[in-house]
Design an enzyme around this catalytic site. Structure first.
Site, mmCIF file in Angstrom:
data_model
loop_
_atom_site.group_PDB
_atom_site.id
_atom_site.type_symbol
_atom_site.label_atom_id
_atom_site.label_comp_id
_atom_site.label_asym_id
_atom_site.label_seq_id
_atom_site.Cartn_x
_atom_site.Cartn_y
_atom_site.Cartn_z
ATOM 1 N N ASP A 213 0.879 -1.184 -0.037
ATOM 2 C CA ASP A 213 0.015 -0.138 -0.107
ATOM 3 C C ASP A 213 0.841 1.466 0.035
ATOM 4 O O ASP A 213 1.900 1.305 0.594
ATOM 5 C CB ASP A 213 -0.834 0.129 1.205
ATOM 6 C CG ASP A 213 -1.987 1.214 1.154
ATOM 7 O OD1 ASP A 213 -2.505 1.171 0.415
ATOM 8 O OD2 ASP A 213 -1.802 1.823 2.050
ATOM 9 N N GLU A 278 1.455 -0.748 -5.073
ATOM 10 C CA GLU A 278 0.597 0.275 -5.488
ATOM 11 C C GLU A 278 1.262 1.645 -5.329
ATOM 12 O O GLU A 278 1.629 2.290 -4.386
ATOM 13 C CB GLU A 278 -0.621 0.385 -4.372
ATOM 14 C CG GLU A 278 -1.516 1.377 -4.674
ATOM 15 C CD GLU A 278 -2.237 2.240 -3.480
ATOM 16 O OE1 GLU A 278 -3.443 2.851 -3.611
ATOM 17 O OE2 GLU A 278 -1.635 2.235 -2.334
#
Length: 544
Positions: A213, A278
């Site tokens: 993330d 990401e």
């Protein structure tokens, strides 16, 4: 609901991730095993046969760690345990054991940019005060102004508002997201050592990979300089600003040192353990730096998700992505929807038009070389839920910006005539977000075995993708000459050919010369020696 499942244990292929189809499970919205209205790990375990039958290769689980749930688990208080909301470590172990027995790999979300404000490190930092070793693990700073009453710089949160919060002793701490998500100081050796240990903890439990993330955000520019751009209120605005130059808190060069330390850890475990970033970067070349034999295996390419419904837009995105893939020697990742973006049925026009286009886009994505990520419920043709009552929305960005991601997170429908459509055990009426009445016809039970349903379209396409020689590898594509508004490309392996044709022209077209149709997003009719492909439809043709 599903056919009998025969276990297919994991293969020994270390490169499985190069052409895998990964199914994103938004844990709290997938399946509830205990009637509390929230999905959990046991619920996932019970539904593994469905995912095996669907034909995916791996599951990516959103965070299930101990958390106050301010941001749906992306505010982690303990990286080595399961939040009681979702079960316990025993539930995780049982789920991953069953998944592996069915040939399904497990990718877990890792949230390294920030912790929860309830994390023991942060509570210790608040108690210890300015200048303490405990505060050095985070990004505390003195404010500006005569009394330090102004934030240290002009950075704004991706969730809207200032990226700084002041504590009672006068210092400010950085949070690129919600104030309950303080950013870590990744120049601190304890932070780096902690997350290397977290990686090993989950690898030892058998996880096959990690989704990182905010992989571009862990390192902030020295001195915390002002952005200097106009005010920002959303992640989309900040992604636009990346095109004007690197932001001082995104895509700093030092972030790659972190991944060069992580890669040997992943490589030390058998079975092709992987990581996907990401990451946002100002250019494709900078995004490509996250990928390689000494860093991460993949980075999400969001350009495909952002493509408009036009042949020119899709072709440009596909050509660019495949060219970048060749440069870095890693497969492209194709994504149509995820837990942060509006579902593509709605983005493409909603209603019948949006569903028709979404089905065609699915065949386009699944015929491309590389790795495809499928967001839960897209195989059912679910649209965005746009009319959720404000008082039920839980996205922390909603209160700060008025923008909400809750509409793509509504629990998926499994069966039955009444909401929540089998989300929990029989008789359970609880669901953390309500499903609309129109979803009754979109449930798994309503679509399973029904010719032409979106679920059966996905099952057929995934089966062909897995079995067809021309789709098995990661070789490129050959574009074919077509009339305007039509995309057509071919993939080959030996004497086997598979051609994908997508009609975005606004009028039906006749397709000929590519062999027999094997799957189509809409009904085809024969015309002469070819087939009529309707508007906003796609089909695969094979020749062997």
């Amino acid at each position: 609901m599903t056919s009998a499942v025969h276990p297919t244990p994991l293969t020994a292929d270390d490169d499985w991730w190069r052409s895998a189809v990964v199914y994103q499970v938004y844990v709290r919205s997938f399946a509830d095993s205990n009637s509390d209205g929230v999905g959990d790990l046991e619920g996932i375990r019970q539904r593994l046969p469905y995912l095996h039958d669907l034909g995916v290769d791996a599951l990516w689980l959103t965070p299930f760690y101990t958390s106050p749930q301010i941001d749906a688990g992306y505010d982690v208080a303990d990286y080595r345990d399961v939040d009681p909301l979702f079960g316990n470590l025993g539930d995780f172990d049982a789920m991953i054991t069953d998944a592996h027995a069915l040939g399904l790999r497990i990718i877990v979300d890792l949230v390294p940019n920030h912790t929860s404000s309830a994390h023991p490190w942060f509570t210790a930092a608040l108690a210890a005060g300015p200048g303490s070793p405990e505060r050095e693990r985070y990004l505390f700073a003195e404010g500006k102004g005569e009394q330090g009453e102004l934030p240290p710089n002009d950075w704004e949160s991706i969730f809207g508002g200032p990226a700084w919060t002041r504590v009672p002793d006068g210092q400010w701490y950085l949070h690129l997201f919600d104030p309950a998500q303080p950013d870590l100081n990744w120049r601190h050796p304890e932070v780096r050592a902690e997350f290397e240990d977290v990686l090993r903890f989950w690898l030892d439990r058998g996880v096959d990979g990690f989704r990182i993330d905010v992989a571009h955000g862990m390192i902030k520019a020295e001195g915390l300089p002002d952005v200097g751009f106009n005010s920002m209120t959303t992640g989309q605005r900040q992604s636009e600003l990346l095109g004007k130059g690197r932001l001082p808190y995104f895509d700093q060069d030092e972030v790659h040192d972190i991944y060069r330390a992580w890669r040997p850890i992943l490589d030390s475990y058998p079975g092709g353990r992987m990581a996907v970033a990401e990451a946002w970067a100002e250019t494709p070349q900078r995004l490509a730096r996250y990928i390689g034999p000494d860093e991460l295996h993949q980075a999400f390419s969001f350009d495909f998700l952002d493509a408009t419904w036009s042949a020119d837009s899709f072709r440009k995105v596909i050509d660019t992505a495949l060219a970048e893939s060749t440069i870095v020697g890693a497969p492209t990742t194709w994504v149509l929807s995820n837990h942060d973006r509006q579902r593509h049925v709605t983005r493409y026009g909603d209603g019948e038009v949006g569903l028709r286009r979404a089905r065609a886009a699915a065949l386009l994505m699944l015929s491309l070389p590389g790795c495809a990520y499928v967001y839960q419920g897209e195989e059912l043709g679910l649209p965005e839920v746009l009319d959720l009552p404000d008082e039920l929305r839980q996205d922390p960005a909603f209160l700060r910006t008025g923008e909400s991601r809750d509409g793509c997170r509504v629990p998926i429908p499994w069966s039955g005539e009444l909401a929540p459509y089998g989300f929990g055990p029989e008789g359970s009426e609880l669901s953390w977000l309500p499903a609309p009445a129109t979803w009754r016809a979109l449930s798994v039970a309503a679509q399973a075995g029904v010719t032409g349903s979106t679920l059966e379209l996905y099952r057929a396409a995934l089966r062909i993708r897995r079995e067809h020689p021309a789709l098995a590898g990661t070789d490129g594509i050959t574009w074919l000459e077509t009339e305007p508004g039509v995309l057509a490309f071919r993939r080959t392996a030996g004497h086997a050919e598979l051609t994908c044709v997508v009609n975005i022209s606004g009028a039906e077209v006749t397709v000929a010369g590519h062999g027999r149709p094997v799957v189509a997003s809409a009904d085809l009719t024969e015309r002469g020696d070819g087939h009529v492909l309707p508007v906003d439809a796609a089909a695969w043709f094979e020749r062997r």
